[in-house]
Design an enzyme around this catalytic site. Structure first.
Site, PDB file in Angstrom:
ATOM      1  N   THR A   1       9.732  10.856  -3.137  1.00  0.00           N
ATOM      2  CA  THR A   1       9.445  11.075  -4.556  1.00  0.00           C
ATOM      3  C   THR A   1       9.743  12.529  -4.898  1.00  0.00           C
ATOM      4  OG1 THR A   1       7.729   9.396  -4.447  1.00  0.00           O
ATOM      5  CG2 THR A   1       7.632  10.939  -6.311  1.00  0.00           C
TER       6      THR A   1
ATOM      7  N   ARG B   1      -5.671  10.814   3.242  1.00  0.00           N
ATOM      8  CA  ARG B   1      -5.225  11.804   2.257  1.00  0.00           C
ATOM      9  C   ARG B   1      -5.885  11.551   0.893  1.00  0.00           C
ATOM     10  NH1 ARG B   1       1.227  11.805   3.559  1.00  0.00           N
ATOM     11  NH2 ARG B   1       0.823   9.615   4.014  1.00  0.00           N
TER      12      ARG B   1
ATOM     13  N   GLU C   1       0.563   1.455   0.639  1.00  0.00           N
ATOM     14  CA  GLU C   1       0.083   1.470   2.009  1.00  0.00           C
ATOM     15  C   GLU C   1      -0.859   0.288   2.204  1.00  0.00           C
ATOM     16  OE1 GLU C   1      -1.470   5.277   3.169  1.00  0.00           O
ATOM     17  OE2 GLU C   1       0.241   6.285   2.263  1.00  0.00           O
TER      18      GLU C   1
ATOM     19  N   ASN D   1       3.801   5.687 -11.278  1.00  0.00           N
ATOM     20  CA  ASN D   1       2.543   6.099 -10.641  1.00  0.00           C
ATOM     21  C   ASN D   1       1.553   6.649 -11.658  1.00  0.00           C
ATOM     22  OD1 ASN D   1       3.146   5.232  -8.123  1.00  0.00           O
ATOM     23  ND2 ASN D   1       3.352   7.251  -7.179  1.00  0.00           N
TER      24      ASN D   1
ATOM     25  N   LEU E   1      -7.052  -2.958 -12.649  1.00  0.00           N
ATOM     26  CA  LEU E   1      -8.208  -2.806 -13.540  1.00  0.00           C
ATOM     27  C   LEU E   1      -9.492  -2.876 -12.715  1.00  0.00           C
ATOM     28  CD1 LEU E   1      -7.201  -4.947 -16.671  1.00  0.00           C
ATOM     29  CD2 LEU E   1      -7.145  -2.464 -16.412  1.00  0.00           C
TER      30      LEU E   1
ATOM     31  N   LYS F   1      -1.142  13.404  -6.001  1.00  0.00           N
ATOM     32  CA  LYS F   1      -0.090  14.437  -6.003  1.00  0.00           C
ATOM     33  C   LYS F   1       0.962  14.160  -7.082  1.00  0.00           C
ATOM     34  CE  LYS F   1       3.341  13.032  -2.539  1.00  0.00           C
ATOM     35  NZ  LYS F   1       4.512  12.711  -3.353  1.00  0.00           N
TER      36      LYS F   1
ATOM     37  N   CYS G   1      -0.320   9.584  -2.843  1.00  0.00           N
ATOM     38  CA  CYS G   1       0.639   9.636  -3.945  1.00  0.00           C
ATOM     39  C   CYS G   1       0.063   9.793  -5.350  1.00  0.00           C
ATOM     40  CB  CYS G   1       1.567   8.442  -3.861  1.00  0.00           C
ATOM     41  SG  CYS G   1       2.672   8.647  -2.445  1.00  0.00           S
TER      42      CYS G   1
HETATM   43  N1  LIG Z   1       3.043   6.813   1.516  1.00  0.00           N
HETATM   44  C1  LIG Z   1       3.401   5.988   0.563  1.00  0.00           C
HETATM   45  O1  LIG Z   1       2.783   4.942   0.372  1.00  0.00           O
HETATM   46  C2  LIG Z   1       4.559   6.272  -0.342  1.00  0.00           C
HETATM   47  C3  LIG Z   1       5.220   7.500  -0.291  1.00  0.00           C
HETATM   48  N2  LIG Z   1       6.262   7.766  -1.139  1.00  0.00           N
HETATM   49  C4  LIG Z   1       6.992   9.024  -1.055  1.00  0.00           C
HETATM   50  O2  LIG Z   1       7.828   8.957   0.113  1.00  0.00           O
HETATM   51  C5  LIG Z   1       7.913  10.224   0.757  1.00  0.00           C
HETATM   52  C6  LIG Z   1       7.458  10.105   2.195  1.00  0.00           C
HETATM   53  O3  LIG Z   1       6.084   9.790   2.211  1.00  0.00           O
HETATM   54  P1  LIG Z   1       5.341   9.347   3.551  1.00  0.00           P
HETATM   55  O4  LIG Z   1       6.147   8.306   4.234  1.00  0.00           O
HETATM   56  O5  LIG Z   1       3.937   9.061   3.182  1.00  0.00           O
HETATM   57  O6  LIG Z   1       5.442  10.718   4.383  1.00  0.00           O
HETATM   58  P2  LIG Z   1       4.816  11.125   5.790  1.00  0.00           P
HETATM   59  O7  LIG Z   1       4.311  12.485   5.624  1.00  0.00           O
HETATM   60  O8  LIG Z   1       3.914  10.023   6.269  1.00  0.00           O
HETATM   61  O9  LIG Z   1       6.089  11.137   6.765  1.00  0.00           O
HETATM   62  C7  LIG Z   1       7.149  12.034   6.672  1.00  0.00           C
HETATM   63  C8  LIG Z   1       7.865  12.109   8.035  1.00  0.00           C
HETATM   64  O10 LIG Z   1       9.030  12.917   7.910  1.00  0.00           O
HETATM   65  C9  LIG Z   1       9.200  13.671   9.100  1.00  0.00           C
HETATM   66  N3  LIG Z   1      10.079  14.812   8.822  1.00  0.00           N
HETATM   67  C10 LIG Z   1       9.815  15.922   8.103  1.00  0.00           C
HETATM   68  N4  LIG Z   1      10.899  16.730   8.059  1.00  0.00           N
HETATM   69  C11 LIG Z   1      11.881  16.099   8.748  1.00  0.00           C
HETATM   70  C12 LIG Z   1      13.244  16.406   9.061  1.00  0.00           C
HETATM   71  N5  LIG Z   1      13.830  17.524   8.628  1.00  0.00           N
HETATM   72  N6  LIG Z   1      13.927  15.523   9.815  1.00  0.00           N
HETATM   73  C13 LIG Z   1      13.373  14.389  10.260  1.00  0.00           C
HETATM   74  N7  LIG Z   1      12.092  14.042  10.001  1.00  0.00           N
HETATM   75  C14 LIG Z   1      11.353  14.876   9.249  1.00  0.00           C
HETATM   76  C15 LIG Z   1       7.783  14.036   9.493  1.00  0.00           C
HETATM   77  O11 LIG Z   1       7.690  14.381  10.847  1.00  0.00           O
HETATM   78  C16 LIG Z   1       7.035  12.722   9.145  1.00  0.00           C
HETATM   79  O12 LIG Z   1       7.012  11.853  10.257  1.00  0.00           O
HETATM   80  C17 LIG Z   1       7.084  11.165  -0.129  1.00  0.00           C
HETATM   81  O13 LIG Z   1       7.938  11.775  -1.048  1.00  0.00           O
HETATM   82  C18 LIG Z   1       6.123  10.243  -0.850  1.00  0.00           C
HETATM   83  O14 LIG Z   1       5.718  10.762  -2.079  1.00  0.00           O
HETATM   84  C19 LIG Z   1       6.709   6.833  -2.049  1.00  0.00           C
HETATM   85  C20 LIG Z   1       6.108   5.605  -2.128  1.00  0.00           C
HETATM   86  C21 LIG Z   1       5.000   5.220  -1.260  1.00  0.00           C
HETATM   87  O1  LIG Z   2       3.953   6.311  -4.600  1.00  0.00           O
HETATM   88  C1  LIG Z   2       3.217   5.837  -3.769  1.00  0.00           C
HETATM   89  O2  LIG Z   2       2.935   6.360  -2.705  1.00  0.00           O
HETATM   90  C2  LIG Z   2       2.566   4.524  -3.977  1.00  0.00           C
HETATM   91  O3  LIG Z   2       1.300   4.768  -4.637  1.00  0.00           O
HETATM   92  C3  LIG Z   2       0.532   3.601  -4.855  1.00  0.00           C
HETATM   93  O4  LIG Z   2       0.246   2.944  -3.629  1.00  0.00           O
HETATM   94  P1  LIG Z   2      -0.971   3.385  -2.662  1.00  0.00           P
HETATM   95  O5  LIG Z   2      -1.373   4.782  -2.963  1.00  0.00           O
HETATM   96  O6  LIG Z   2      -0.536   3.054  -1.290  1.00  0.00           O
HETATM   97  O7  LIG Z   2      -2.181   2.412  -2.974  1.00  0.00           O
HETATM   98  P2  LIG Z   2      -2.744   1.638  -4.257  1.00  0.00           P
HETATM   99  O8  LIG Z   2      -3.043   0.264  -3.839  1.00  0.00           O
HETATM  100  O9  LIG Z   2      -1.912   1.820  -5.448  1.00  0.00           O
HETATM  101  O10 LIG Z   2      -4.140   2.383  -4.458  1.00  0.00           O
HETATM  102  C4  LIG Z   2      -4.203   3.761  -4.796  1.00  0.00           C
HETATM  103  C5  LIG Z   2      -5.629   4.152  -5.106  1.00  0.00           C
HETATM  104  O11 LIG Z   2      -6.045   3.563  -6.337  1.00  0.00           O
HETATM  105  C6  LIG Z   2      -7.280   2.896  -6.165  1.00  0.00           C
HETATM  106  N1  LIG Z   2      -7.308   1.729  -7.082  1.00  0.00           N
HETATM  107  C7  LIG Z   2      -6.267   0.863  -7.133  1.00  0.00           C
HETATM  108  C8  LIG Z   2      -6.287  -0.208  -8.017  1.00  0.00           C
HETATM  109  C9  LIG Z   2      -7.382  -0.398  -8.860  1.00  0.00           C
HETATM  110  O12 LIG Z   2      -7.455  -1.339  -9.682  1.00  0.00           O
HETATM  111  N2  LIG Z   2      -8.405   0.483  -8.799  1.00  0.00           N
HETATM  112  C10 LIG Z   2      -8.405   1.548  -7.927  1.00  0.00           C
HETATM  113  O13 LIG Z   2      -9.363   2.342  -7.900  1.00  0.00           O
HETATM  114  C11 LIG Z   2      -7.338   2.507  -4.700  1.00  0.00           C
HETATM  115  O14 LIG Z   2      -8.665   2.364  -4.266  1.00  0.00           O
HETATM  116  C12 LIG Z   2      -6.651   3.702  -4.063  1.00  0.00           C
HETATM  117  O15 LIG Z   2      -7.571   4.743  -3.839  1.00  0.00           O
HETATM  118  C13 LIG Z   2       1.337   2.637  -5.737  1.00  0.00           C
HETATM  119  O16 LIG Z   2       0.596   1.429  -5.934  1.00  0.00           O
HETATM  120  C14 LIG Z   2       2.681   2.310  -5.100  1.00  0.00           C
HETATM  121  O17 LIG Z   2       3.442   1.501  -5.969  1.00  0.00           O
HETATM  122  C15 LIG Z   2       3.433   3.616  -4.840  1.00  0.00           C
HETATM  123  O18 LIG Z   2       4.637   3.372  -4.158  1.00  0.00           O
END
Ligand SMILES: NC(=O)C1=CN([C@@H]2O[C@H](COP(=O)(O)OP(=O)(O)OC[C@H]3O[C@@H](n4cnc5c(N)ncnc54)[C@H](O)[C@@H]3O)[C@@H](O)[C@H]2O)C=CC1
Ligand SMILES: O=C(O)[C@H]1O[C@H](OP(=O)(O)OP(=O)(O)OC[C@H]2O[C@@H](n3ccc(=O)[nH]c3=O)[C@H](O)[C@@H]2O)[C@H](O)[C@@H](O)[C@@H]1O
Length: 436
Positions: free
Chosen positions: A121, A326, A154, A207, A249, A262, A259
């Protein structure tokens, strides 16, 4: 087609595994040697239901590989997905250090034309900046940049990847967009193609909108408590209107996770940078900050002070089915309880190990829910794990000194609680005060 995924966090690993599963050859690169070593043995570094069997299946089929040797992987790649973290800077803006490092790593290794797909992102304009960096750092090859934001949640990341509502592809170059669309076609999910800046904005706006829904319903819940309405009924009645939609809701103690907190701050910052005061979003953030403290407020009102009280905390992760701590509400709640000099005994089915490194050192950890509740003056439910939802309510009565429960996730139906001698405070619903 050789696909490389940079970063094996929630997004990178799930993307790599899913792309391999639909038939592509995928090499996942991470700088963390220990992580890579574990993944090579089929062990997932993240807790995510269903991921390990898929990892193993695709590794055995020789479609999925893990390495720290980025240089070699980038040299051989046709398409590279960047999925490194973009955490928050102190001022709320997105920290692009890892992303820029990944861009430099790629630029210094590639020897042939390649498409780079940004899954991380990133603020609007970042993909064009990446394109400029490549033009400067690797002028000998043609590198097309495509924005492909990720929408997985997640805890249901695998399901979401195979059943998403849309795949967004933002590109300036039609050929690159077509290649990326072809890669994703086997998922059978509608593909929405647009320009790069709009794709970047779709991610933040999505988001922010979901966060707005949560803060909105939480404010309605707070009002429900005062006017004697029931938020569960209100949300159900609102959600039947298709224009509103029934999801997101669920009232509670606010959103956490890696996410929403942030990305809402980053979008407010993106707006501020162009002199737009995003008042609505700032209010969403503020409401959420207050909501995370709601149970503390209720407990202080009930007890007067919390000094010396034994408080059992049920659930520490920011939501169920993940060990991700987080921005979890438990961080705020434990800090406050410790400051109030309460004794905090915590239990979480999965996140306890991670919690130990981020929660205050005063927190005591229990091995089982019954142990956490033993002789407690009050319980606070912070995460709606099934284990708590399905808990026989008599356990609170049997184990606790006084069965006073503050439920931050509305885990129980009021008519069920009413059958027990429990004092029960939830979010947006009438309290039950059945203690004799
Ligand atoms: N966690 C989620 O549910 C979601 C996250 N995102 C976005 O996706 C991105 C990644 O998020 P996460 O997967 O949660 O991150 P994370 O922090 O869990 O994982 C990132 C990984 O990248 C590795 N890394 C860092 N620099 C590197 C490099 N130069 N070469 C190779 N590996 C490297 C790190 O060691 C780590 O394993 C963020 O921008 C986040 O906002 C989007 C949708 C859902
Ligand atoms: O950009 C991201 O990382 C992701 O962020 C969220 O996914 P996530 O944070 O994994 O989890 P959610 O299920 O969305 O829940 C987020 C937070 O909202 C809270 N929540 C969710 C739904 C609701 O009705 N009420 C509520 O309090 C949950 O308890 C949790 O703390 C979005 O749902 C994903 O689409 C997006 O990809």
């Amino acid at each position: 087609m050789n696909i490389v995924v940079v970063g094996t966090g929630y997004v990178g690993l799930v993307t790599g595994v899913a792309l391999a599963h639909i038939g592509h050859r995928v090499v996942c690169v991470d700088v963390d040697e220990e992580k890579v070593e574990r993944m090579r043995r089929g062990i997932s570094p993240i807790y995510e239901p269903g991921i390990e069997p898929l990892m193993k299946e695709n590794m055995e089929a020789n479609r999925l590989f893990f390495t720290t040797d980025g240089a070699r992987a980038y040299r051989e790649a046709d398409v590279i997905y960047i999925a490194v973290g973009t955490p928050e800077n102190e001022d709320g803006s997105a920290n692009l250090t890892y992303l820029k490092q990944a861009v430099q790593d790629i630029a210094s290794s590639v020897t042939k034309d390649v498409i780079v797909v940004t899954k991380s992102t990133v603020p609007v304009g970042t993909n064009h900046e990446i394109k400029r960096m490549f033009e400067q750092l690797a002028p000998h090859v043609r590198i097309e940049v495509v924005s492909n934001p990720e929408f997985l949640r997640e805890g249901s990341a695998i399901y979401d990847t195979f059943h998403g509502d849309r795949i967004v592809i933002g590109a300036d170059d039609e050929r690159a967009a077509a290649v990326v669309a072809d890669i994703h076609r086997p998922f059978g999910i509608p593909i929405f193609q647009t320009d790069i800046r709009s794709a970047e904005m779709i991610k933040y706006a999505s988001n922010a909108f979901l966060a707005t829904k949560i803060s909105f319903i939480n404010e309605i819940a707070n009002i429900c408590e005062k006017v004697g309405a029931d938020i569960e009924q209100v949300a159900a009645g609102m959600g039947m209107d298709e224009r509103i939609g029934a999801s997101f809701l669920r009232a509670g103690i606010g959103y956490g996770g890696s996410c929403f907190p942030k990305d809402t701050k980053a979008l407010a910052k993106i707006a501020a940078n162009i002199d737009h005061d995003f008042e609505l979003l700032k209010a969403v953030i503020e409401v959420n900050n207050k909501q995370q403290r709601k149970l503390i407020e209720k407990a202080k009102k009930r007890f007067g002070h919390l000094r010396g009280k034994k408080i059992a905390l049920l659930g520490l992760s920011f939501k169920p089915n993940t060990d991700d701590m987080r921005e979890a509400a438990s961080l705020v709640v434990t800090r406050e309880l410790v400051a109030e000099q309460a004794t905090v005994v915590a239990y979480d089915p999965i996140a306890m190990n991670k919690a130990k490194s981020v929660l205050p050192k005063e927190v005591i950890y229990a091995d089982r829910v019954e142990q956490a509740l033993e002789r407690a003056d009050a319980a606070m439910i912070l995460t709606e794990w099934d284990e708590f939802r399905q808990l026989d309510l008599s356990v609170y009565v049997k184990q606790m000194k006084t069965p006073i429960v503050f439920d931050g996730r509305n885990c129980y139906a009021l008519h069920d609680v009413a059958r027990y001698p429990i004092e029960y405070y939830s979010i947006g619903r009438k309290p039950i005060t059945n203690i004799k």
